[in-house]
Design a protein around this motif. Structure first.
Motif, PDB file in Angstrom:
ATOM      1  N   GLY A  89      -1.803  -0.776 -33.556  1.00 46.78           N
ATOM      2  CA  GLY A  89      -2.748  -1.521 -32.727  1.00 46.78           C
ATOM      3  C   GLY A  89      -3.816  -2.211 -33.556  1.00 46.78           C
ATOM      4  N   LEU A  90      -4.322  -1.521 -34.582  1.00 45.79           N
ATOM      5  CA  LEU A  90      -5.330  -2.121 -35.457  1.00 45.79           C
ATOM      6  C   LEU A  90      -4.760  -3.328 -36.190  1.00 45.79           C
ATOM      7  CD1 LEU A  90      -8.147  -2.074 -36.772  1.00 45.79           C
ATOM      8  CD2 LEU A  90      -7.214  -0.470 -38.462  1.00 45.79           C
ATOM      9  N   LEU A  91      -3.549  -3.195 -36.726  1.00 43.58           N
ATOM     10  CA  LEU A  91      -2.918  -4.323 -37.419  1.00 43.58           C
ATOM     11  C   LEU A  91      -2.709  -5.499 -36.470  1.00 43.58           C
ATOM     12  CD1 LEU A  91      -0.293  -2.424 -39.591  1.00 43.58           C
ATOM     13  CD2 LEU A  91      -2.322  -3.631 -40.415  1.00 43.58           C
ATOM     14  N   GLN A  92      -2.211  -5.222 -35.278  1.00 45.23           N
ATOM     15  CA  GLN A  92      -1.997  -6.296 -34.310  1.00 45.23           C
ATOM     16  C   GLN A  92      -3.307  -6.979 -33.958  1.00 45.23           C
ATOM     17  OE1 GLN A  92       0.234  -4.660 -31.022  1.00 45.23           O
ATOM     18  NE2 GLN A  92       1.962  -4.141 -32.341  1.00 45.23           N
ATOM     19  N   PHE A  93      -4.375  -6.204 -33.785  1.00 49.05           N
ATOM     20  CA  PHE A  93      -5.686  -6.786 -33.481  1.00 49.05           C
ATOM     21  C   PHE A  93      -6.181  -7.657 -34.630  1.00 49.05           C
ATOM     22  CE2 PHE A  93     -10.255  -6.460 -34.271  1.00 49.05           C
ATOM     23  CZ  PHE A  93     -10.720  -7.220 -33.205  1.00 49.05           C
ATOM     24  N   LEU A  94      -6.160  -7.118 -35.851  1.00 49.35           N
ATOM     25  CA  LEU A  94      -6.716  -7.844 -37.001  1.00 49.35           C
ATOM     26  C   LEU A  94      -5.942  -9.118 -37.312  1.00 49.35           C
ATOM     27  CD1 LEU A  94      -7.535  -4.876 -39.389  1.00 49.35           C
ATOM     28  CD2 LEU A  94      -9.168  -6.328 -38.159  1.00 49.35           C
ATOM     29  N   LEU A  95      -4.668  -9.155 -36.959  1.00 49.82           N
ATOM     30  CA  LEU A  95      -3.834 -10.309 -37.268  1.00 49.82           C
ATOM     31  C   LEU A  95      -3.678 -11.259 -36.087  1.00 49.82           C
ATOM     32  CD1 LEU A  95      -1.127  -8.380 -39.299  1.00 49.82           C
ATOM     33  CD2 LEU A  95      -3.040  -9.743 -40.211  1.00 49.82           C
ATOM     34  N   ASN A  96      -4.391 -10.990 -34.999  1.00 51.82           N
ATOM     35  CA  ASN A  96      -4.266 -11.786 -33.776  1.00 51.82           C
ATOM     36  C   ASN A  96      -5.420 -12.777 -33.681  1.00 51.82           C
ATOM     37  OD1 ASN A  96      -4.335 -12.762 -31.144  1.00 51.82           O
ATOM     38  ND2 ASN A  96      -3.799 -10.805 -30.233  1.00 51.82           N
ATOM     39  N   ASP A  97      -5.101 -14.025 -33.612  1.00 51.05           N
ATOM     40  CA  ASP A  97      -6.130 -15.061 -33.449  1.00 51.05           C
ATOM     41  C   ASP A  97      -6.064 -15.696 -32.070  1.00 51.05           C
ATOM     42  OD1 ASP A  97      -7.616 -14.905 -35.756  1.00 51.05           O
ATOM     43  OD2 ASP A  97      -6.322 -16.244 -36.885  1.00 51.05           O
ATOM     44  N   ASN A  98      -5.717 -14.912 -31.056  1.00 50.35           N
ATOM     45  CA  ASN A  98      -5.589 -15.451 -29.702  1.00 50.35           C
ATOM     46  C   ASN A  98      -6.723 -15.048 -28.764  1.00 50.35           C
ATOM     47  OD1 ASN A  98      -3.155 -16.758 -30.284  1.00 50.35           O
ATOM     48  ND2 ASN A  98      -2.006 -14.872 -29.940  1.00 50.35           N
ATOM     49  N   THR A 104     -17.271 -19.382 -27.557  1.00 51.88           N
ATOM     50  CA  THR A 104     -17.165 -19.985 -28.873  1.00 51.88           C
ATOM     51  C   THR A 104     -15.706 -20.301 -29.170  1.00 51.88           C
ATOM     52  OG1 THR A 104     -16.745 -17.950 -30.099  1.00 51.88           O
ATOM     53  CG2 THR A 104     -19.055 -18.474 -29.630  1.00 51.88           C
ATOM     54  N   ASN A 105     -15.459 -20.945 -30.263  1.00 54.51           N
ATOM     55  CA  ASN A 105     -14.086 -21.175 -30.711  1.00 54.51           C
ATOM     56  C   ASN A 105     -13.609 -20.088 -31.656  1.00 54.51           C
ATOM     57  OD1 ASN A 105     -13.684 -23.533 -29.276  1.00 54.51           O
ATOM     58  ND2 ASN A 105     -14.571 -24.811 -30.880  1.00 54.51           N
ATOM     59  N   ALA A 106     -14.483 -19.133 -31.955  1.00 53.17           N
ATOM     60  CA  ALA A 106     -14.139 -18.068 -32.893  1.00 53.17           C
ATOM     61  C   ALA A 106     -13.362 -16.960 -32.179  1.00 53.17           C
ATOM     62  CB  ALA A 106     -15.398 -17.487 -33.522  1.00 53.17           C
ATOM     63  N   THR A 107     -12.333 -16.467 -32.834  1.00 52.76           N
ATOM     64  CA  THR A 107     -11.623 -15.323 -32.268  1.00 52.76           C
ATOM     65  C   THR A 107     -12.325 -14.045 -32.715  1.00 52.76           C
ATOM     66  OG1 THR A 107     -10.100 -15.062 -34.122  1.00 52.76           O
ATOM     67  CG2 THR A 107      -9.435 -16.579 -32.366  1.00 52.76           C
ATOM     68  N   ILE A 108     -12.163 -13.017 -31.925  1.00 55.98           N
ATOM     69  CA  ILE A 108     -12.798 -11.742 -32.245  1.00 55.98           C
ATOM     70  C   ILE A 108     -12.278 -11.222 -33.588  1.00 55.98           C
ATOM     71  CG2 ILE A 108     -13.074  -9.345 -31.518  1.00 55.98           C
ATOM     72  CD1 ILE A 108     -13.002 -10.396 -28.607  1.00 55.98           C
ATOM     73  N   ASN A 110     -11.126 -12.920 -36.084  1.00 55.96           N
ATOM     74  CA  ASN A 110     -11.673 -13.733 -37.174  1.00 55.96           C
ATOM     75  C   ASN A 110     -13.117 -13.334 -37.488  1.00 55.96           C
ATOM     76  OD1 ASN A 110     -11.385 -15.864 -39.099  1.00 55.96           O
ATOM     77  ND2 ASN A 110     -12.742 -17.080 -37.811  1.00 55.96           N
ATOM     78  N   ILE A 111     -13.886 -13.046 -36.465  1.00 53.91           N
ATOM     79  CA  ILE A 111     -15.268 -12.595 -36.677  1.00 53.91           C
ATOM     80  C   ILE A 111     -15.276 -11.274 -37.444  1.00 53.91           C
ATOM     81  CG2 ILE A 111     -17.349 -11.755 -35.508  1.00 53.91           C
ATOM     82  CD1 ILE A 111     -16.663 -13.812 -33.250  1.00 53.91           C
ATOM     83  N   VAL A 112     -14.429 -10.334 -37.027  1.00 53.18           N
ATOM     84  CA  VAL A 112     -14.366  -9.029 -37.690  1.00 53.18           C
ATOM     85  C   VAL A 112     -13.899  -9.188 -39.137  1.00 53.18           C
ATOM     86  CG1 VAL A 112     -13.184  -6.793 -37.670  1.00 53.18           C
ATOM     87  CG2 VAL A 112     -14.050  -7.755 -35.548  1.00 53.18           C
ATOM     88  N   ARG A 113     -12.865 -10.007 -39.359  1.00 53.76           N
ATOM     89  CA  ARG A 113     -12.371 -10.229 -40.727  1.00 53.76           C
ATOM     90  C   ARG A 113     -13.421 -10.902 -41.602  1.00 53.76           C
ATOM     91  NH1 ARG A 113      -7.642 -12.284 -37.944  1.00 53.76           N
ATOM     92  NH2 ARG A 113      -8.405 -14.349 -38.519  1.00 53.76           N
ATOM     93  N   SER A 114     -14.265 -11.724 -41.010  1.00 53.09           N
ATOM     94  CA  SER A 114     -15.292 -12.408 -41.800  1.00 53.09           C
ATOM     95  C   SER A 114     -16.393 -11.455 -42.256  1.00 53.09           C
ATOM     96  CB  SER A 114     -15.894 -13.572 -41.018  1.00 53.09           C
ATOM     97  OG  SER A 114     -16.761 -13.107 -39.997  1.00 53.09           O
ATOM     98  N   LYS A 115     -16.532 -10.321 -41.584  1.00 57.68           N
ATOM     99  CA  LYS A 115     -17.613  -9.381 -41.892  1.00 57.68           C
ATOM    100  C   LYS A 115     -17.168  -8.151 -42.676  1.00 57.68           C
ATOM    101  CE  LYS A 115     -20.436 -10.744 -37.955  1.00 57.68           C
ATOM    102  NZ  LYS A 115     -21.366 -11.505 -38.748  1.00 57.68           N
ATOM    103  N   PHE A 116     -15.871  -7.825 -42.652  1.00 55.40           N
ATOM    104  CA  PHE A 116     -15.393  -6.586 -43.266  1.00 55.40           C
ATOM    105  C   PHE A 116     -14.074  -6.794 -44.002  1.00 55.40           C
ATOM    106  CE2 PHE A 116     -17.705  -5.350 -39.420  1.00 55.40           C
ATOM    107  CZ  PHE A 116     -18.657  -4.500 -39.953  1.00 55.40           C
ATOM    108  N   VAL A 117     -13.835  -5.933 -44.993  1.00 54.83           N
ATOM    109  CA  VAL A 117     -12.541  -5.787 -45.642  1.00 54.83           C
ATOM    110  C   VAL A 117     -11.923  -4.513 -45.078  1.00 54.83           C
ATOM    111  CG1 VAL A 117     -11.326  -5.386 -47.817  1.00 54.83           C
ATOM    112  CG2 VAL A 117     -13.330  -6.889 -47.776  1.00 54.83           C
ATOM    113  N   PHE A 118     -10.695  -4.591 -44.618  1.00 56.81           N
ATOM    114  CA  PHE A 118      -9.986  -3.419 -44.104  1.00 56.81           C
ATOM    115  C   PHE A 118      -8.953  -2.981 -45.127  1.00 56.81           C
ATOM    116  CE2 PHE A 118     -11.823  -5.214 -40.393  1.00 56.81           C
ATOM    117  CZ  PHE A 118     -12.095  -4.141 -39.574  1.00 56.81           C
TER     118      PHE A 118
END
Length: 172
Positions: A89-98, A104-108, A110-118
Motif C-alpha cells: 500500500g505504501l509503494l502504491q501510494f508513493l508511486l501514484n500521481d492520481n 491545487t495541481n499537486a498530487t499528495i 508528489n508533495i510527500v516525495r518532495s519533503k521526504f526520502v523513503f
C-alpha cells in the motif's frame, strides 16, 4: 516480481526518484532489497557511501538528498503478513500521481516525495517466510531480538538494515 516491475517503470521517471538495491543476502541466500523513493528536488551531487558487509552487489549508490528520511521495514516476523500489505500500500501510494491535493495541481504523493526520502525494506526475514515460520528465521532466531548487536554472519539482514538506518541518520 512486483519490485522489478516498479523498477522498470520508475527508474527514469522525471517526477519520482526510484532505486532498488540489494541490501543483503539472507542466511539461505535470498535477496533482501532496499528501495529508495523520493522526489528529485533537493538532490545533492553526493552519493551514499558503501557500508562494509552491506550492499554486496556494489555499484553506484543512490544520490543523497537534503531532506529527512523515513525508514520502513516489514516481515521481520514471517507470520505477520499484514506487513507485506502495508508495504504494498505504501509503494502504491508513493508511486501514484492520481490523487490531487485540494484545489491545487499537486498530487499528495508528489508533495510527500518532495519533503521526504523513503527507504523501504519490504521483507527482513525471507528465509522464515519461505519456510512458513511464524516468528523465527531458518536458524530458529527471533530477529527482532538482535538489533542491539547483530552479527553479519548470523543475522545478516538485521546487520545490514541497522547499518543502513544508521547511515541515513548520520546524513541528518
Amino acid at each position: 516480481e512486483q519490485l522489478n516491475s516498479y523498477e522498470k517503470t520508475y527508474q527514469n521517471n522525471p517526477r519520482i526518484y526510484f532505486r532498488k538495491e540489494l541490501l543483503a543476502y539472507s542466511i539461505e541466500g535470498r535477496r533482501v532489497d532496499i528501495i529508495t523513493i523520493t522526489g528529485h528536488n533537493d538532490m545533492l551531487s553526493l552519493k551514499e557511501e558503501g557500508i562494509p558487509g552491506v550492499f554486496p552487489e556494489g555499484g553506484e549508490r543512490p544520490n543523497r538528498f537534503n531532506k529527512p528520511t523515513i525508514f520502513v521495514t516489514a516481515r521481520v516476523h514471517p507470520g505477520e503478513t499484514q506487513g507485506s500489505h502495508m508495504v504494498n500500500g505504501l509503494l502504491q501510494f508513493l508511486l501514484n500521481d492520481n490523487i490531487v491535493y485540494s484545489n491545487t495541481n499537486a498530487t499528495i504523493a508528489n508533495i510527500v516525495r518532495s519533503k521526504f526520502v523513503f527507504k523501504i525494506v519490504p521483507m527482513l526475514n525471507p528465509d522464515g517466510v519461505y519456510r512458513g515460520n511464524f516468528r523465527l528465521d531458518s536458524l530458529g532466531q527471533n530477529l527482532n531480538r538482535y538489533y542491539t548487536n547483530p552479527s553479519l554472519e548470523k543475522q545478516p539482514t538485521i546487520f545490514a538494515t541497522k547499518h543502513a538506518a544508521i547511515q541515513q541518520h548520520s546524513y541528518g
